[in-house]
Design a protein around this motif. Structure first.
Motif, PDB file in Angstrom:
ATOM      1  N   VAL A  11       0.851  -1.197   0.000  1.00  0.00           N
ATOM      2  CA  VAL A  11       0.000   0.000   0.000  1.00  0.00           C
ATOM      3  C   VAL A  11       0.885   1.245   0.000  1.00  0.00           C
ATOM      4  CG1 VAL A  11      -1.724   1.287   1.312  1.00  0.00           C
ATOM      5  CG2 VAL A  11      -1.882  -1.193   1.166  1.00  0.00           C
ATOM      6  N   THR A  12       1.927   1.230   0.838  1.00  0.00           N
ATOM      7  CA  THR A  12       2.845   2.360   0.907  1.00  0.00           C
ATOM      8  C   THR A  12       3.635   2.507  -0.392  1.00  0.00           C
ATOM      9  OG1 THR A  12       3.057   1.976   3.282  1.00  0.00           O
ATOM     10  CG2 THR A  12       4.722   3.377   2.248  1.00  0.00           C
ATOM     11  N   VAL A  13       4.164   1.390  -0.891  1.00  0.00           N
ATOM     12  CA  VAL A  13       4.949   1.433  -2.131  1.00  0.00           C
ATOM     13  C   VAL A  13       4.078   1.867  -3.303  1.00  0.00           C
ATOM     14  CG1 VAL A  13       6.267   0.031  -3.768  1.00  0.00           C
ATOM     15  CG2 VAL A  13       6.629  -0.256  -1.320  1.00  0.00           C
ATOM     16  N   ALA A  14       2.841   1.358  -3.360  1.00  0.00           N
ATOM     17  CA  ALA A  14       1.935   1.763  -4.444  1.00  0.00           C
ATOM     18  C   ALA A  14       1.620   3.251  -4.361  1.00  0.00           C
ATOM     19  CB  ALA A  14       0.648   0.941  -4.396  1.00  0.00           C
ATOM     20  N   GLY A  15       1.435   3.763  -3.162  1.00  0.00           N
ATOM     21  CA  GLY A  15       1.211   5.203  -3.004  1.00  0.00           C
ATOM     22  C   GLY A  15       2.389   6.013  -3.497  1.00  0.00           C
ATOM     23  N   MET A  16       3.600   5.536  -3.184  1.00  0.00           N
ATOM     24  CA  MET A  16       4.800   6.226  -3.666  1.00  0.00           C
ATOM     25  C   MET A  16       4.881   6.157  -5.186  1.00  0.00           C
ATOM     26  SD  MET A  16       7.383   4.869  -0.679  1.00  0.00           S
ATOM     27  CE  MET A  16       8.861   5.232  -1.569  1.00  0.00           C
ATOM     28  N   VAL A  51       6.086  -1.126 -15.315  1.00  0.00           N
ATOM     29  CA  VAL A  51       5.970  -0.443 -14.027  1.00  0.00           C
ATOM     30  C   VAL A  51       5.861  -1.474 -12.902  1.00  0.00           C
ATOM     31  CG1 VAL A  51       4.485   1.046 -12.626  1.00  0.00           C
ATOM     32  CG2 VAL A  51       4.966   1.648 -14.992  1.00  0.00           C
ATOM     33  N   VAL A  52       5.074  -2.519 -13.108  1.00  0.00           N
ATOM     34  CA  VAL A  52       4.910  -3.566 -12.097  1.00  0.00           C
ATOM     35  C   VAL A  52       6.238  -4.287 -11.864  1.00  0.00           C
ATOM     36  CG1 VAL A  52       3.818  -5.810 -11.659  1.00  0.00           C
ATOM     37  CG2 VAL A  52       2.449  -3.887 -12.464  1.00  0.00           C
ATOM     38  N   ILE A  53       6.937  -4.621 -12.925  1.00  0.00           N
ATOM     39  CA  ILE A  53       8.223  -5.313 -12.790  1.00  0.00           C
ATOM     40  C   ILE A  53       9.236  -4.432 -12.081  1.00  0.00           C
ATOM     41  CG2 ILE A  53      10.195  -6.222 -14.099  1.00  0.00           C
ATOM     42  CD1 ILE A  53       8.091  -7.228 -16.172  1.00  0.00           C
ATOM     43  N   ALA A  54       9.313  -3.172 -12.480  1.00  0.00           N
ATOM     44  CA  ALA A  54      10.274  -2.256 -11.854  1.00  0.00           C
ATOM     45  C   ALA A  54       9.975  -2.068 -10.366  1.00  0.00           C
ATOM     46  CB  ALA A  54      10.262  -0.904 -12.572  1.00  0.00           C
ATOM     47  N   SER A  55       8.705  -1.919 -10.011  1.00  0.00           N
ATOM     48  CA  SER A  55       8.369  -1.733  -8.596  1.00  0.00           C
ATOM     49  C   SER A  55       8.626  -3.001  -7.797  1.00  0.00           C
ATOM     50  CB  SER A  55       6.922  -1.271  -8.439  1.00  0.00           C
ATOM     51  OG  SER A  55       6.015  -2.252  -8.882  1.00  0.00           O
ATOM     52  N   ASP A  56       8.391  -4.159  -8.382  1.00  0.00           N
ATOM     53  CA  ASP A  56       8.656  -5.424  -7.693  1.00  0.00           C
ATOM     54  C   ASP A  56      10.147  -5.639  -7.481  1.00  0.00           C
ATOM     55  OD1 ASP A  56       7.661  -7.872  -6.516  1.00  0.00           O
ATOM     56  OD2 ASP A  56       8.558  -8.891  -8.227  1.00  0.00           O
ATOM     57  N   ILE A 125      -0.438  -5.698  -7.448  1.00  0.00           N
ATOM     58  CA  ILE A 125      -1.306  -5.440  -8.599  1.00  0.00           C
ATOM     59  C   ILE A 125      -2.588  -4.742  -8.157  1.00  0.00           C
ATOM     60  CG2 ILE A 125      -2.583  -6.506 -10.506  1.00  0.00           C
ATOM     61  CD1 ILE A 125       0.419  -6.753 -10.818  1.00  0.00           C
ATOM     62  N   PHE A 126      -3.200  -5.227  -7.087  1.00  0.00           N
ATOM     63  CA  PHE A 126      -4.460  -4.661  -6.616  1.00  0.00           C
ATOM     64  C   PHE A 126      -4.327  -3.183  -6.279  1.00  0.00           C
ATOM     65  CE2 PHE A 126      -7.705  -3.861  -3.335  1.00  0.00           C
ATOM     66  CZ  PHE A 126      -8.835  -4.213  -4.062  1.00  0.00           C
ATOM     67  N   ASN A 127      -3.190  -2.793  -5.728  1.00  0.00           N
ATOM     68  CA  ASN A 127      -2.990  -1.391  -5.356  1.00  0.00           C
ATOM     69  C   ASN A 127      -2.551  -0.510  -6.520  1.00  0.00           C
ATOM     70  OD1 ASN A 127      -3.528  -1.175  -2.446  1.00  0.00           O
ATOM     71  ND2 ASN A 127      -1.954  -2.735  -2.307  1.00  0.00           N
ATOM     72  N   LEU A 128      -2.053  -1.097  -7.593  1.00  0.00           N
ATOM     73  CA  LEU A 128      -1.564  -0.296  -8.714  1.00  0.00           C
ATOM     74  C   LEU A 128      -2.516  -0.243  -9.915  1.00  0.00           C
ATOM     75  CD1 LEU A 128       2.243  -1.196  -8.886  1.00  0.00           C
ATOM     76  CD2 LEU A 128       1.228   0.957  -8.156  1.00  0.00           C
ATOM     77  N   TYR A 129      -3.320  -1.286 -10.103  1.00  0.00           N
ATOM     78  CA  TYR A 129      -4.068  -1.327 -11.352  1.00  0.00           C
ATOM     79  C   TYR A 129      -5.423  -0.662 -11.278  1.00  0.00           C
ATOM     80  CZ  TYR A 129      -7.298  -5.353 -10.666  1.00  0.00           C
ATOM     81  OH  TYR A 129      -8.303  -6.187 -10.293  1.00  0.00           O
ATOM     82  N   ASN A 130      -6.006  -0.479 -12.453  1.00  0.00           N
ATOM     83  CA  ASN A 130      -7.307   0.153 -12.594  1.00  0.00           C
ATOM     84  C   ASN A 130      -7.957  -0.403 -13.858  1.00  0.00           C
ATOM     85  OD1 ASN A 130      -6.534   1.870 -14.941  1.00  0.00           O
ATOM     86  ND2 ASN A 130      -5.129   2.753 -13.444  1.00  0.00           N
ATOM     87  N   VAL A 133      -6.113  -0.846 -17.315  1.00  0.00           N
ATOM     88  CA  VAL A 133      -5.026  -1.802 -17.542  1.00  0.00           C
ATOM     89  C   VAL A 133      -5.428  -3.234 -17.204  1.00  0.00           C
ATOM     90  CG1 VAL A 133      -3.186  -0.096 -17.294  1.00  0.00           C
ATOM     91  CG2 VAL A 133      -4.015  -1.314 -15.277  1.00  0.00           C
ATOM     92  N   TYR A 134      -6.709  -3.523 -17.096  1.00  0.00           N
ATOM     93  CA  TYR A 134      -7.136  -4.896 -16.816  1.00  0.00           C
ATOM     94  C   TYR A 134      -6.616  -5.874 -17.865  1.00  0.00           C
ATOM     95  CZ  TYR A 134     -10.521  -3.697 -13.127  1.00  0.00           C
ATOM     96  OH  TYR A 134     -11.114  -3.287 -11.976  1.00  0.00           O
ATOM     97  N   SER A 135      -6.552  -5.452 -19.105  1.00  0.00           N
ATOM     98  CA  SER A 135      -6.138  -6.364 -20.183  1.00  0.00           C
ATOM     99  C   SER A 135      -4.702  -6.850 -20.019  1.00  0.00           C
ATOM    100  CB  SER A 135      -6.302  -5.685 -21.544  1.00  0.00           C
ATOM    101  OG  SER A 135      -5.461  -4.539 -21.623  1.00  0.00           O
ATOM    102  N   THR A 136      -3.820  -6.050 -19.464  1.00  0.00           N
ATOM    103  CA  THR A 136      -2.430  -6.472 -19.297  1.00  0.00           C
ATOM    104  C   THR A 136      -2.022  -6.630 -17.841  1.00  0.00           C
ATOM    105  OG1 THR A 136      -1.657  -4.192 -19.360  1.00  0.00           O
ATOM    106  CG2 THR A 136      -1.630  -5.408 -21.431  1.00  0.00           C
ATOM    107  N   GLY A 137      -2.770  -6.052 -16.926  1.00  0.00           N
ATOM    108  CA  GLY A 137      -2.366  -6.077 -15.528  1.00  0.00           C
ATOM    109  C   GLY A 137      -3.050  -7.146 -14.701  1.00  0.00           C
ATOM    110  N   ASP A 138      -4.041  -7.810 -15.259  1.00  0.00           N
ATOM    111  CA  ASP A 138      -4.769  -8.809 -14.490  1.00  0.00           C
ATOM    112  C   ASP A 138      -3.922 -10.052 -14.256  1.00  0.00           C
ATOM    113  OD1 ASP A 138      -7.146  -8.772 -13.199  1.00  0.00           O
ATOM    114  OD2 ASP A 138      -8.362  -9.361 -14.913  1.00  0.00           O
ATOM    115  N   ILE A 139      -3.974 -10.576 -13.044  1.00  0.00           N
ATOM    116  CA  ILE A 139      -3.355 -11.859 -12.710  1.00  0.00           C
ATOM    117  C   ILE A 139      -4.462 -12.772 -12.206  1.00  0.00           C
ATOM    118  CG2 ILE A 139      -1.074 -10.886 -12.227  1.00  0.00           C
ATOM    119  CD1 ILE A 139      -1.778 -11.035  -9.237  1.00  0.00           C
ATOM    120  N   ILE A 140      -4.138 -14.020 -11.937  1.00  0.00           N
ATOM    121  CA  ILE A 140      -5.160 -14.970 -11.508  1.00  0.00           C
ATOM    122  C   ILE A 140      -5.908 -14.462 -10.282  1.00  0.00           C
ATOM    123  CG2 ILE A 140      -5.525 -17.296 -10.571  1.00  0.00           C
ATOM    124  CD1 ILE A 140      -3.155 -18.220 -12.292  1.00  0.00           C
TER     125      ILE A 140
END
Length: 188
Positions: A11-16, A51-56, A125-130, A133-140
């Protein structure tokens, strides 16, 4: 400083990340000073994965660094001294002392990572996506969350969760067998 992000919640990292990558964030301000158009990083499906890979990587880098530095510090210095006396170069020391000494820890870390490969960071993902980006950001996990909890398909969510657990079990067992064959690594 490198290890600090490991202790922060997603939550903190996603906010940043949202503050840094927003249209008026520091990255877009820098891009505008260079004469470039601002990008909506978290709303652009083609950029969202990066963005997801870089933040992870940023959040998890410190943990791996500490584990591997501890492994390096556990290597007996007399092995390096003996190899120097025998005339081994730095490259030969790395090839014949450092890498074989680190191999058990690499196998342990790989086994742990392979077991979590299907988790893929629901919190992140839950804190970053909207919806953009569901088409590329969705995971199981996020798909199951939307399908079961938001749409009321609880049976479907349970079935997918059970299937994911079965696949994870197979991956862990496979990695464990490979670790045993490659380096004789056993948990018990």
């Amino acid at each position: 400083m490198v290890y600090l992000p490991h202790f922060l919640s997603w939550v903190t990292v996603a906010g940043m990340m949202i503050d840094i990558l927003s249209l008026d964030g520091i990255v877009n301000q820098f891009m505008m000073k260079l004469g470039m158009e601002p990008l909506f990083f978290l709303g652009n499906a083609s950029i969202f994965r990066q963005v997801v890979i870089a933040s992870d990587v940023w959040k998890g880098f410190g943990f791996g660094m500490i584990v591997y530095l501890a492994t390096l510090s556990g290597i007996d210095p007399s092995l390096y001294e003996a190899s120097e006396m025998d005339g081994a170069s730095r490259w030969k020391q790395t090839l014949y002392i450092t890498i074989p000494s680190m191999l058990p820890m690499v196998i342990v870390m790989t086994t742990l990572s392979l077991g979590n490969i299907l988790n893929a960071g629901f919190d992140q993902i839950f804190n970053l996506y909207n919806p953009l980006v569901y088409s590329t950001g969705d995971i199981i996990d996020t798909y199951v969350y939307r399908a079961s909890l938001l749409n009321g398909q609880y049976g479907f969510g349970t079935a997918v969760g059970l299937f994911k657990s079965g696949v994870s079990l197979i991956l862990i067992m496979t990695s464990y067998r490979i670790a045993y064959k490659v380096s004789g690594y056993k948990i018990f």
